[in-house]
Design an enzyme around this catalytic site. Structure first.
Site, mmCIF file in Angstrom:
data_model
loop_
_atom_site.group_PDB
_atom_site.id
_atom_site.type_symbol
_atom_site.label_atom_id
_atom_site.label_comp_id
_atom_site.label_asym_id
_atom_site.label_seq_id
_atom_site.Cartn_x
_atom_site.Cartn_y
_atom_site.Cartn_z
ATOM 1 N N LYS A 1 -6.357 14.445 6.437
ATOM 2 C CA LYS A 1 -7.423 13.588 6.312
ATOM 3 C C LYS A 1 -7.963 13.197 7.531
ATOM 4 C CE LYS A 1 -8.338 9.105 3.993
ATOM 5 N NZ LYS A 1 -8.146 7.935 3.176
ATOM 6 N N GLU B 1 1.623 16.208 14.537
ATOM 7 C CA GLU B 1 2.394 17.494 14.141
ATOM 8 C C GLU B 1 1.344 18.526 13.609
ATOM 9 O OE1 GLU B 1 2.797 14.590 13.288
ATOM 10 O OE2 GLU B 1 4.863 14.149 12.586
ATOM 11 N N GLY C 1 -4.155 9.650 1.248
ATOM 12 C CA GLY C 1 -3.470 11.243 1.753
ATOM 13 C C GLY C 1 -2.608 11.380 0.546
ATOM 14 N N ARG C 2 -1.629 10.613 0.170
ATOM 15 C CA ARG C 2 -0.808 10.727 -1.062
ATOM 16 C C ARG C 2 -1.430 11.018 -2.401
ATOM 17 N NH1 ARG C 2 -0.059 6.378 1.582
ATOM 18 N NH2 ARG C 2 -0.104 4.387 0.514
ATOM 19 N N GLU D 1 5.970 5.391 0.087
ATOM 20 C CA GLU D 1 4.626 5.051 0.905
ATOM 21 C C GLU D 1 3.685 3.826 0.576
ATOM 22 O OE1 GLU D 1 3.323 7.664 4.507
ATOM 23 O OE2 GLU D 1 1.948 8.068 2.966
ATOM 24 N N HIS E 1 26.475 18.540 -10.691
ATOM 25 C CA HIS E 1 27.874 18.986 -10.182
ATOM 26 C C HIS E 1 28.008 18.331 -8.735
ATOM 27 C CE1 HIS E 1 28.687 21.653 -13.596
ATOM 28 N NE2 HIS E 1 27.430 21.839 -13.616
ATOM 29 N N LYS F 1 4.935 6.324 15.431
ATOM 30 C CA LYS F 1 3.725 7.170 16.118
ATOM 31 C C LYS F 1 3.595 7.101 17.514
ATOM 32 C CE LYS F 1 1.543 8.470 11.562
ATOM 33 N NZ LYS F 1 0.565 8.569 10.973
HETATM 34 O O1 F6P Z 1 1.862 9.362 8.704
HETATM 35 C C1 F6P Z 1 1.955 8.924 7.244
HETATM 36 C C2 F6P Z 1 0.423 9.758 6.818
HETATM 37 O O2 F6P Z 1 -0.580 8.940 7.280
HETATM 38 C C3 F6P Z 1 0.434 9.833 5.253
HETATM 39 O O3 F6P Z 1 -0.164 8.748 4.659
HETATM 40 C C4 F6P Z 1 -0.216 11.148 5.271
HETATM 41 O O4 F6P Z 1 -0.443 11.715 3.835
HETATM 42 C C5 F6P Z 1 0.212 11.843 6.582
HETATM 43 O O5 F6P Z 1 0.516 10.999 7.400
HETATM 44 C C6 F6P Z 1 -0.931 13.035 7.019
HETATM 45 O O6 F6P Z 1 -2.032 12.425 7.366
HETATM 46 P P1 F6P Z 1 -3.273 13.360 7.654
HETATM 47 O O7 F6P Z 1 -3.813 13.881 6.455
HETATM 48 O O8 F6P Z 1 -4.372 12.398 8.427
HETATM 49 O O9 F6P Z 1 -2.892 14.333 8.539
#
Ligand code: F6P
Length: 503
Positions: A190, A196, A249-250, A335, A366, A476
């Site tokens: 987003k 990462e 995002g979610r 979240e 199990h 972060k």
């Molecule tokens: O760190 C949490 C977050 O901001 C989530 O809410 C989001 O889904 C994820 O990181 C990834 O963010 P982006 O889509 O901006 O890479």
């Protein structure tokens, strides 16, 4: 509970009636189950094995009224600025056609662009594309991963690998399964700044380069609400699929983040997925609260978190196709509602989201079900199961899956006493069951939308904003400083770990 808001104190009645006894009331099953008619078939929500009864329901209806649930729901769908801390709307429903007219048109326009690109790729405009390497994290990965794993098991049009972890081992493992000559990379973010994702994206492009692909950037598609950043990073505008920053995002699987779903399953299936979610939107908008699946499920959630002091909520998918659902729900619920201040920033004196966890049945039986049946924690359990199997093997497999699922719910509720206390089951342990006709694009769309709305109802009654996530920022920032991105003093324990790792 001492720190419960005054209007919730009334729920803590004198003596709790055992769930089993609630079935002596006329129409218990009818009143506490909902059959929702969705495009891909019916979805049956059974809440009758919970402690919800008519008295509690009346109190919840009052509370919903006091918290203006109807108005908040209308505000969500109208595209009002309900994400107050970030000053914007939450428009995931507009992506499936239910929302503010302008936002629905914009979503439709962006979807048309995405469809054109998907069809061009399927039509060979990028040469032979057999694989997509989808790079993203959190909401930019969990949705595509869940949907493709659930629906793309039989001969997908394209094989998709989803990589989220910054641990290079994840990417390396994916490379081993891909042919660089026929792989397209989708970078889903987003913000287009997530460390990462950007590191993985760089390594993936490098891999294409090292493997002799002529124009590696020409093989990259961006899925983002920050199209300028994607272009700056080196992706041609024509391969940038934007979505609105009012889509969280979610909540973004319905936007261009769903690109790999459309690539793997085809546009019609992706469209059916959106239609399923749209049907659940309608149900949430139109059904009376007492016949409204997301609302009633949220009432049960709130009862256990607030009144019964349950700190966790367990979700077991009795279907291999839904094995990633618990992880998806962890982000959606934790979240969204793992907060400790109200929408106005006032500290809360009561719990918010319980910890969502779970797994797959029958495996979990199990491993962790001992605690569910005889442990000292009381926690609500949810079962999700499909009438139709996802395989062609002996029907005995599915029969066993279903009977095991239903047996667990029955055993949790009824329990069994024995002379030997170690062999006794107290019972009276709550569960809900969601029974789908089958797992199809539309039923999965409806199921995910159900969880979104349930999460929203929880938030409204708790008085919190489910659409921000400031809790992820501090870590972060510290990691950035450790990576040389700013001055920061670390505590002695952390400093020692850094030194020992020779960072
Ligand atoms: O760190 C949490 C977050 O901001 C989530 O809410 C989001 O889904 C994820 O990181 C990834 O963010 P982006 O889509 O901006 O890479």
């Amino acid at each position: 509970m001492s720190n419960m808001p005054a209007d919730w104190g009334r729920f803590a009645g004198p003596e709790e009636v055992r769930i089993e006894q609630l079935f002596t009331q006329a129409d218990r099953l009818k009143d506490f189950s909902i059959l929702a008619d969705m495009p891909g078939g019916e979805i049956y929500f059974d809440l009758s094995k919970t402690h919800l009864d008519h008295a509690k329901l009346d109190l919840f209806l009052e509370l919903a009224d006091a918290r203006a649930l109807g108005d908040m729901r209308a505000a969500l769908f109208a595209g009002d600025e309900i994400n107050t801390s970030e000053g914007r709307a939450a428009e995931h429903t507009a992506q499936r056609g239910n929302g503010d007219d302008d936002s629905v048109s914009l979503a439709q326009h962006l979807q048309d662009r995405m469809r054109a690109l998907v069809e061009a790729i399927h039509g060979g405009a990028f040469g032979e594309i057999k694989h997509v390497l989808h790079i993203g994290i959190g909401g930019s990965a969990l949705g595509p991963d869940l949907v493709i794993d659930a629906l793309g098991r039989e001969e997908p049009l394209c094989h998709v690998e989803v990589v989220s972890n910054v641990d290079g081992a994840a990417l390396e493992e994916a490379f081993a399964r891909l042919d660089p000559a026929t792989t397209l990379i989708a970078i889903a973010s987003k913000t287009f700044t997530t460390t990462e994702t950007m590191l993985n994206a760089n390594s993936a492009v490098q891999w294409l380069e090292q493997e002799g692909v002529d124009d590696p950037y020409g093989r990259v598609v961006a899925l983002t609400a920050s199209p300028d950043k994607a272009v700056e990073w080196g992706i041609d505008q024509s391969r940038v699929l934007p979505f609105s920053d009012t889509v969280g995002g979610r909540y973004s699987i319905w936007s261009s983040i769903g690109f790999p779903v459309a690539i793997a399953l085809g546009w019609n299936e992706f469209d059916a997925f959106l239609r399923g979610a749209a049907a659940m939107d309608k149900h949430f908008l139109e059904a009376d609260f007492t016949r409204n699946a997301p609302v009633m499920a949220a009432f049960a959630d709130l009862y256990y978190a607030q009144i019964a002091s349950a700190q966790t909520r367990a979700v077991f998918a009795y279907d291999e196709r839904l094995r990633l659902l618990p992880s998806y729900l962890q982000q959606l619920e934790m979240e969204s509602n793992g907060k400790s201040v109200t929408r106005d920033g006032v500290p809360l004196g009561y719990p918010t989201a319980p910890i969502t966890w779970g797994g797959v049945g029958t495996d979990a039986q199990h491993a962790v079900f001992q605690l569910l049946h005889q442990g000292t924690h009381v926690l609500p359990v949810e079962f999700i199961v499909s009438k139709t199997p996802g395989h062609d093997l002996d029907p005995a497999h599915h029969q066993n899956l279903l009977t095991n699922c239903f047996a667990q719910g029955a055993a949790l509720m009824t329990g069994r006493s024995a002379d030997d206390p170690a062999r006794s089951y107290t019972g009276d342990r709550p569960s809900t069951t969601i029974l789908l006709d089958d797992i199809t694009p539309s039923s999965l769309g409806a199921l995910i939308a159900f969880y979104e709305h349930r999460t929203f109802v929880n938030a409204v009654i708790l008085g919190i904003n489910p659409f921000d996530q400031f809790g992820v920022e501090l870590g972060k920032e510290i990691a950035k400083a450790m990576n040389g991105g700013g001055e920061m003093e670390f505590d002695p324990s952390t400093q020692k770990l850094i030194e020992l790792s020779a960072l």
